[in-house]
Structure formats: structure tokens, C-alpha cells
Design an enzyme around this catalytic site. Structure first.
Site, PDB file in Angstrom:
ATOM      1  N   TRP A 395       0.815  -1.213   0.000  1.00  0.00           N
ATOM      2  CA  TRP A 395       0.000   0.000   0.000  1.00  0.00           C
ATOM      3  C   TRP A 395       0.852   1.268   0.000  1.00  0.00           C
ATOM      4  O   TRP A 395       0.381   2.330  -0.402  1.00  0.00           O
ATOM      5  CB  TRP A 395      -0.939   0.004   1.195  1.00  0.00           C
ATOM      6  CG  TRP A 395      -2.043  -1.002   1.060  1.00  0.00           C
ATOM      7  CD1 TRP A 395      -2.200  -2.153   1.762  1.00  0.00           C
ATOM      8  CD2 TRP A 395      -3.129  -0.941   0.139  1.00  0.00           C
ATOM      9  NE1 TRP A 395      -3.316  -2.821   1.336  1.00  0.00           N
ATOM     10  CE2 TRP A 395      -3.917  -2.091   0.343  1.00  0.00           C
ATOM     11  CE3 TRP A 395      -3.526  -0.026  -0.833  1.00  0.00           C
ATOM     12  CZ2 TRP A 395      -5.073  -2.354  -0.396  1.00  0.00           C
ATOM     13  CZ3 TRP A 395      -4.678  -0.285  -1.559  1.00  0.00           C
ATOM     14  CH2 TRP A 395      -5.438  -1.430  -1.343  1.00  0.00           C
ATOM     15  N   ASN A 399       0.728   3.036  -5.245  1.00  0.00           N
ATOM     16  CA  ASN A 399       0.087   4.289  -5.651  1.00  0.00           C
ATOM     17  C   ASN A 399       0.798   5.423  -4.918  1.00  0.00           C
ATOM     18  O   ASN A 399       0.366   5.883  -3.863  1.00  0.00           O
ATOM     19  CB  ASN A 399      -1.402   4.256  -5.303  1.00  0.00           C
ATOM     20  CG  ASN A 399      -2.166   5.424  -5.877  1.00  0.00           C
ATOM     21  OD1 ASN A 399      -1.585   6.447  -6.259  1.00  0.00           O
ATOM     22  ND2 ASN A 399      -3.486   5.301  -5.955  1.00  0.00           N
ATOM     23  N   ILE A 400       1.905   5.896  -5.487  1.00  0.00           N
ATOM     24  CA  ILE A 400       2.747   6.880  -4.823  1.00  0.00           C
ATOM     25  C   ILE A 400       2.045   8.224  -4.631  1.00  0.00           C
ATOM     26  O   ILE A 400       2.179   8.846  -3.568  1.00  0.00           O
ATOM     27  CB  ILE A 400       4.072   7.055  -5.583  1.00  0.00           C
ATOM     28  CG1 ILE A 400       4.882   5.756  -5.518  1.00  0.00           C
ATOM     29  CG2 ILE A 400       4.895   8.202  -5.020  1.00  0.00           C
ATOM     30  CD1 ILE A 400       5.280   5.344  -4.127  1.00  0.00           C
ATOM     31  N   VAL A 402      -1.104   8.947  -3.988  1.00  0.00           N
ATOM     32  CA  VAL A 402      -1.987   8.847  -2.823  1.00  0.00           C
ATOM     33  C   VAL A 402      -1.184   8.640  -1.543  1.00  0.00           C
ATOM     34  O   VAL A 402      -1.488   9.217  -0.495  1.00  0.00           O
ATOM     35  CB  VAL A 402      -3.008   7.709  -3.029  1.00  0.00           C
ATOM     36  CG1 VAL A 402      -3.776   7.436  -1.739  1.00  0.00           C
ATOM     37  CG2 VAL A 402      -3.967   8.067  -4.152  1.00  0.00           C
ATOM     38  N   HIS A 403      -0.138   7.826  -1.627  1.00  0.00           N
ATOM     39  CA  HIS A 403       0.697   7.597  -0.435  1.00  0.00           C
ATOM     40  C   HIS A 403       1.353   8.886   0.032  1.00  0.00           C
ATOM     41  O   HIS A 403       1.383   9.174   1.245  1.00  0.00           O
ATOM     42  CB  HIS A 403       1.766   6.548  -0.756  1.00  0.00           C
ATOM     43  CG  HIS A 403       2.769   6.371   0.339  1.00  0.00           C
ATOM     44  ND1 HIS A 403       2.452   5.853   1.577  1.00  0.00           N
ATOM     45  CD2 HIS A 403       4.101   6.672   0.383  1.00  0.00           C
ATOM     46  CE1 HIS A 403       3.526   5.827   2.336  1.00  0.00           C
ATOM     47  NE2 HIS A 403       4.546   6.323   1.639  1.00  0.00           N
ATOM     48  N   TYR A 411      -1.242  11.464   7.879  1.00  0.00           N
ATOM     49  CA  TYR A 411      -0.520  10.635   8.843  1.00  0.00           C
ATOM     50  C   TYR A 411       0.400  11.473   9.739  1.00  0.00           C
ATOM     51  O   TYR A 411       0.318  11.392  10.979  1.00  0.00           O
ATOM     52  CB  TYR A 411       0.281   9.573   8.095  1.00  0.00           C
ATOM     53  CG  TYR A 411       1.093   8.654   8.974  1.00  0.00           C
ATOM     54  CD1 TYR A 411       0.474   7.646   9.710  1.00  0.00           C
ATOM     55  CD2 TYR A 411       2.476   8.791   9.069  1.00  0.00           C
ATOM     56  CE1 TYR A 411       1.212   6.795  10.516  1.00  0.00           C
ATOM     57  CE2 TYR A 411       3.217   7.951   9.861  1.00  0.00           C
ATOM     58  CZ  TYR A 411       2.590   6.963  10.594  1.00  0.00           C
ATOM     59  OH  TYR A 411       3.333   6.131  11.399  1.00  0.00           O
ATOM     60  N   HIS A 436     -13.036   4.245  -0.937  1.00  0.00           N
ATOM     61  CA  HIS A 436     -13.324   3.072  -1.760  1.00  0.00           C
ATOM     62  C   HIS A 436     -14.825   2.784  -1.791  1.00  0.00           C
ATOM     63  O   HIS A 436     -15.394   2.518  -2.859  1.00  0.00           O
ATOM     64  CB  HIS A 436     -12.564   1.851  -1.229  1.00  0.00           C
ATOM     65  CG  HIS A 436     -11.156   1.741  -1.721  1.00  0.00           C
ATOM     66  ND1 HIS A 436     -10.135   2.505  -1.224  1.00  0.00           N
ATOM     67  CD2 HIS A 436     -10.594   0.941  -2.683  1.00  0.00           C
ATOM     68  CE1 HIS A 436      -9.001   2.195  -1.842  1.00  0.00           C
ATOM     69  NE2 HIS A 436      -9.250   1.256  -2.731  1.00  0.00           N
ATOM     70  N   TYR A 498     -27.512  -7.014  -9.098  1.00  0.00           N
ATOM     71  CA  TYR A 498     -28.435  -7.814  -9.911  1.00  0.00           C
ATOM     72  C   TYR A 498     -29.742  -8.080  -9.161  1.00  0.00           C
ATOM     73  O   TYR A 498     -30.835  -7.924  -9.724  1.00  0.00           O
ATOM     74  CB  TYR A 498     -27.764  -9.133 -10.288  1.00  0.00           C
ATOM     75  CG  TYR A 498     -28.679 -10.147 -10.921  1.00  0.00           C
ATOM     76  CD1 TYR A 498     -29.029 -10.054 -12.268  1.00  0.00           C
ATOM     77  CD2 TYR A 498     -29.194 -11.207 -10.166  1.00  0.00           C
ATOM     78  CE1 TYR A 498     -29.885 -10.982 -12.844  1.00  0.00           C
ATOM     79  CE2 TYR A 498     -30.047 -12.134 -10.734  1.00  0.00           C
ATOM     80  CZ  TYR A 498     -30.380 -12.020 -12.069  1.00  0.00           C
ATOM     81  OH  TYR A 498     -31.234 -12.948 -12.635  1.00  0.00           O
TER      82      TYR A 498
END
Length: 507
Positions: A395, A399-400, A402-403, A411, A436, A498
Site C-alpha cells: 500500500w 500508488n505513490i 496517494v501515499h 498521517y 473506496h 443484480y
């Protein structure tokens, strides 16, 4: 000192005599003519050379004899003993690590097995690829384009952010008023498009994902824009007038030669904020690293890759994914565990292949294309996540952009406020889980929390892999979570969608 050789000494004396008398007439010796003397010397030279050749030949004969004897002894030793202490190549103690041939074999087997599946799919379903059908994923009504209208409306939020920062730089707004304005328009950036996606019937799920993804990226960008300008004002309040080594004006070695440095509040322009909006990054800076020029060959290669992979993704989804998903509805309704497992494993291969293609198309081709157009210098959009031995490393490296945003704006601020690392990491996963779920449930107009629970499940999985699995086993666990976890979530959402939309129509 070397042994004295009378023949060699005599030869050397005669050669010296001959050299001294060269070019002059030779004097008679012992009543002999000069010609006789010269022929005598020449004969002596020839005899001396013959002696040397014979001696060299004898030495070579001795050496070859020694070599043949040594070879004979080695051959005899090989006959008597052919074993020595050594490890098998596949043993970890052998230190052998050249498995290139096995890797090539795996690739060949993978290609052949998937070719068989693709051929079986064609024989069973025929050709299902229909490029025109893709348009209906974004448009129900050709005269109603709600997704495009929402993207255009996003410019309003950009202008509000720029206006607020300009008023704060001039002192027209207090920090409290500016904070409230930022909170209001950022909350609306998440609520307004979600409400339109849910309430407007002509909005399709694919169009909703595109719109909400655009607004989410813009939300993260404007949050970073707000933070960096706030840090610049804080530096100004402590009378740091020269910001050459601060966050707002980096040192000269970070800039290309001849580039003009921008200092706060000179960055509060329409040109600057729109460059940041289109730049392939989520973290704002006043002076981005820039490349010297646009490379047309590089740009065209990335454009070709984008077009090729988009067509390939659409074709494989229609031809491979959709038939498997449709055939999975009956086992899910009957709760047939064995058939559900079989469908899950059948879906895992095409789903994972499409995910890898999407990664390359988005994080490499499209982002490098945008960066080349804008001469954006920082092209590290991903690292070697495929070598991840822990879930945390994956993680942090797949995805740099977002990190970097999470590290810089979420953080580290939590750590500065006194929260522990465990709490801060959990908060980062919680934020990721929220977005997400936001990007999946809202476009589908249903809330099942599968994506949210899948992201939060990464916390115990990360602890387990980091604690009990290392090296190759940890890397295998990461790959297994990617290959199995994603199709499981896909099946859950497709089944619920569905049942919610098409089961009622059938009933």
C-alpha cells in the site's frame, strides 16, 4: 647468475665482431680472404641458431610431456573419484538464484493456459465485443450528459478555493473564516456530486464512477492546496521573508537552471492552480520540478499505449468477464458453496489480468503522458510493489501520489498532534476505506460496505503477514490477497446489484 654457455658466448663474440665490421671490408684472418671469413661467421651463426632451436624444441617436448602426464593423472583421478561435497541447486543452501529459465517456462505455461481459456470462451459464447455498447455505459440519453456537466461545474470549487486563499493572503479573511469557507466547499465537493449521481436517473454507474473519481481527486488536491498556503502564511508570520529554503521556495538545486522561483503569495494565480489541477500529483508545491522540453516520441508512445490498453480492457471485459459474472448469479442465489468457489476462481484470472492492465495504462501510460505534456519532472508514480513482502509495503508503493498525500496531509499531522503510529495508520486505512466505498456504493445506488470491510480487513492481514510470514511467503500472501480478494468483492457487488435491479423486474 645464470649458467655460462660457451656456444652462446662464442656466438655473441662473433656477432659483435661482425657488427663492428659491417659496412667495411673485412681484413684477412689467418691467411683467409674476407669472403671466406664472412662465410665462416655465417656458418657459425647458423649452427648456433640450430643449437638454440633444438634446445627450445627439447624444452617444449619436456613441457608437453609434463602436461600429458598431468592430464593422464587427472583422468585417472576422475576415474577413481567423481564426487565432492555440494548442495542441490534447488536447495536454499546452494546459493543458486538464476531461475530465468523457470520464469520463462511459467510465462509460456501462463500464455498457453489463458489461450486455451480464451479459445474455449470464443467457442462457447462467440464474439461478444461491441465497442458501440460501451457508449451506453456512460449515456442513457444521448441528449443528457450529467457526468460531463458535473465535471464542468467542478471549476466553481476551484475558483472558490483560489478566491479564499487570495483573501487570506491579503488579510481580508481571518484564519477562522477561511477555515470555515474551506470546510463548507470541500464538504459540498463530496455531497453535491453524490446527490446528483443518486437522484438523476440518466446517470449510469460508469458515469457515476468517473464523476465521483474526478471530484475525489479534486478534493484531495484542493485540501493540499489549502494546507501548503497555510504553511506559507505561518512562515510569514514568524518574519521568514526569505523563503529560499522553505517549503514555499525550495533551494536552487531543486530547480532547473533558469527557472523562475515563485514565492507566496505570488503563486495565487489562475495559471498556477490549474497547472496543479491537471498535474499528475495530489500534493501541491509552489515550485514543481520541471523537465526541460516535451519529447514527442515519448509522448506518442504513451498515447498509443493508452489507446491500445483501453480497447483491450473493454474487449476483455465484454468477452471474458461479463459471461463469467452472469453465470455466477445462479450459484450465488442458491448459496451453492462449491459452485461459488469455482466461479470465484474462474473470475480471479481475468479480473487480475484486467487489474494489471489498468495499472499499467493509468499509472504508467496516462500519468506519464500528462506529465510529459505539462513538463512535470517527478515521474515516480509507483515503486516495486510487485516485490512486496508485507501488505503495508504494497500500500505504500503501488500508488505513490496517494501515499504521498496521506503521509504529508494526514498521517504526519496526526503524529504531530500526539496520536500513536498504530492509531494514525488505522486512521489512514479508515479514510481509504471510506473513499473506496464512496466510489463504488454511490454509483451503484446501494450501500453494502463490501469495499469498506475489504479495506479495513487489510489491517489484521497486514499484522498477520508482517508477524508470521517473511520473504517469499510474505510476497505470495500479498499476491494471493490481490488475486482472490478483488474478484470476491466484484461478485458480491454484482450479485447485490443484480438482485436489487433485475431480480425485481423478473419477478
Amino acid at each position: 647468475m645464470s649458467d655460462w654457455n660457451p656456444v652462446g658466448a662464442q656466438t655473441r663474440r662473433r656477432r659483435a665482431t661482425f657488427a663492428a665490421g659491417k659496412g667495411a671490408s673485412l681484413q684477412p684472418m689467418n691467411g683467409r680472404s674476407a669472403a671466406e671469413c664472412q662465410s665462416s661467421v655465417t656458418a657459425d651463426f647458423s649452427s648456433a641458431d640450430n643449437v638454440h632451436r633444438k634446445r627450445d624444441h627439447s624444452l617444449e617436448t619436456i613441457r608437453s610431456g609434463k602436461k600429458s602426464d598431468k592430464k593422464r593423472r587427472n583422468d585417472m583421478g576422475d576415474r577413481l573419484s567423481c564426487h565432492k561435497s555440494q548442495e542441490s541447486l534447488l536447495s536454499s543452501a546452494s546459493g543458486y538464484n538464476n531461475y530465468r529459465g523457470i520464469l520463462n517456462w511459467c510465462v509460456v505455461m501462463l500464455v498457453l493456459s489463458n489461450a486455451r481459456l480464451f479459445l474455449e470462451n470464443l467457442l462457447k459464447y462467440g464474439v461478444l465485443v461491441d465497442p458501440i455498447q460501451v457508449i451506453s455505459l456512460f449515456l442513457n440519453d444521448p441528449y443528457s450528459w450529467p457526468a460531463a456537466c458535473l465535471v464542468i461545474v467542478s471549476n466553481v470549487f476551484i475558483m472558490v478555493a483560489l478566491y479564499t486563499e487570495r483573501q487570506l493572503s491579503k488579510g481580508s479573511f481571518s484564519e477562522l473564516v477561511g477555515f470555515l469557507v474551506h470546510c463548507i466547499y470541500m464538504a459540498n465537493m463530496l455531497i453535491f456530486p453524490a446527490a446528483v449521481v443518486i437522484l438523476v436517473p440518466s446517470m449510469t454507474p460508469a458515469g457515476g464512477v468517473f464523476v465521483l473519481g474526478t471530484y475525489t481527486i479534486l478534493f484531495l488536491k484542493l485540501y493540499s492546496y489549502k494546507d501548503v498556503n497555510l504553511w506559507c502564511r505561518e512562515l510569514s508570520t514568524v518574519k521568514a521573508k526569505k523563503l529560499a529554503r522553505s517549503l514555499s521556495c525550495p533551494s536552487a538545486q531543486h530547480l532547473n537552471g533558469g527557472d523562475h522561483k515563485v514565492c507566496y503569495p505570488g503563486n495565487l494565480t489562475i495559471r498556477d492552480i490549474y497547472y496543479f489541477v491537471f498535474a499528475p500529483t495530489l500534493c501541491y508545491e509552489l515550485n514543481f520540478p520541471r523537465s526541460p522540453k516535451i519529447r514527442m516520441s515519448f509522448l506518442l508512445r504513451r498515447l498509443f499505449e493508452m489507446l491500445f490498453f483501453i480497447q483491450l480492457l473493454v474487449g476483455l471485459t465484454q468477452q471474458w468477464m461479463i459471461p463469467i459474472i452472469r453465470s455466477s448469479m445462479k450459484p450465488l442465489e442458491d448459496m451453492d458453496l462449491s459452485r461459488m468457489t469455482e466461479r470465484l476462481l474462474q473470475l480471479a484470472v481475468p479480473n487480475h489480468l484486467l487489474w494489471l492492465m489498468f495499472f499499467y495504462c493509468f499509472f504508467h501510460s496516462s500519468m506519464n503522458f500528462t506529465a510529459e505534456l505539462l513538463c512535470f519532472g517527478d515521474r515516480q508514480f509507483y515503486k516495486d510493489w510487485w516485490n512486496s513482502e508485507t501488505v503495508t509495503y504494497f500500500w505504500q508503493n503501488w500508488n505513490i501520489p496517494v501515499h504521498k498525500w496521506c503521509l504529508r496531509h494526514f498521517y504526519k499531522p496526526l503524529l504531530r498532534k500526539g496520536f500513536s503510529k498504530i492509531v494514525s495508520q488505522s486512521a489512514v486505512f479508515f479514510l481509504s476505506a471510506f473513499f473506496h466505498e464512496y466510489l463504488v456504493s454511490v454509483p451503484l445506488r446501494m450501500f453494502r460496505l463490501w469495499a469498506f470491510m475489504g479495506m479495513m480487513a487489510q489491517l489484521p492481514l497486514a499484522w498477520f503477514v508482517g508477524r508470521f510470514l517473511r520473504g517469499t511467503y510474505g510476497n505470495a500472501a500479498v499476491w494471493m490477497s490481490l488475486i482472490i480478494g478483488q474478484p470476491f468483492a466484484v461478485l458480491m457487488y454484482v450479485h447485490d446489484y443484480y438482485v436489487l435491479n433485475y431480480r425485481q423486474e423478473v419477478d
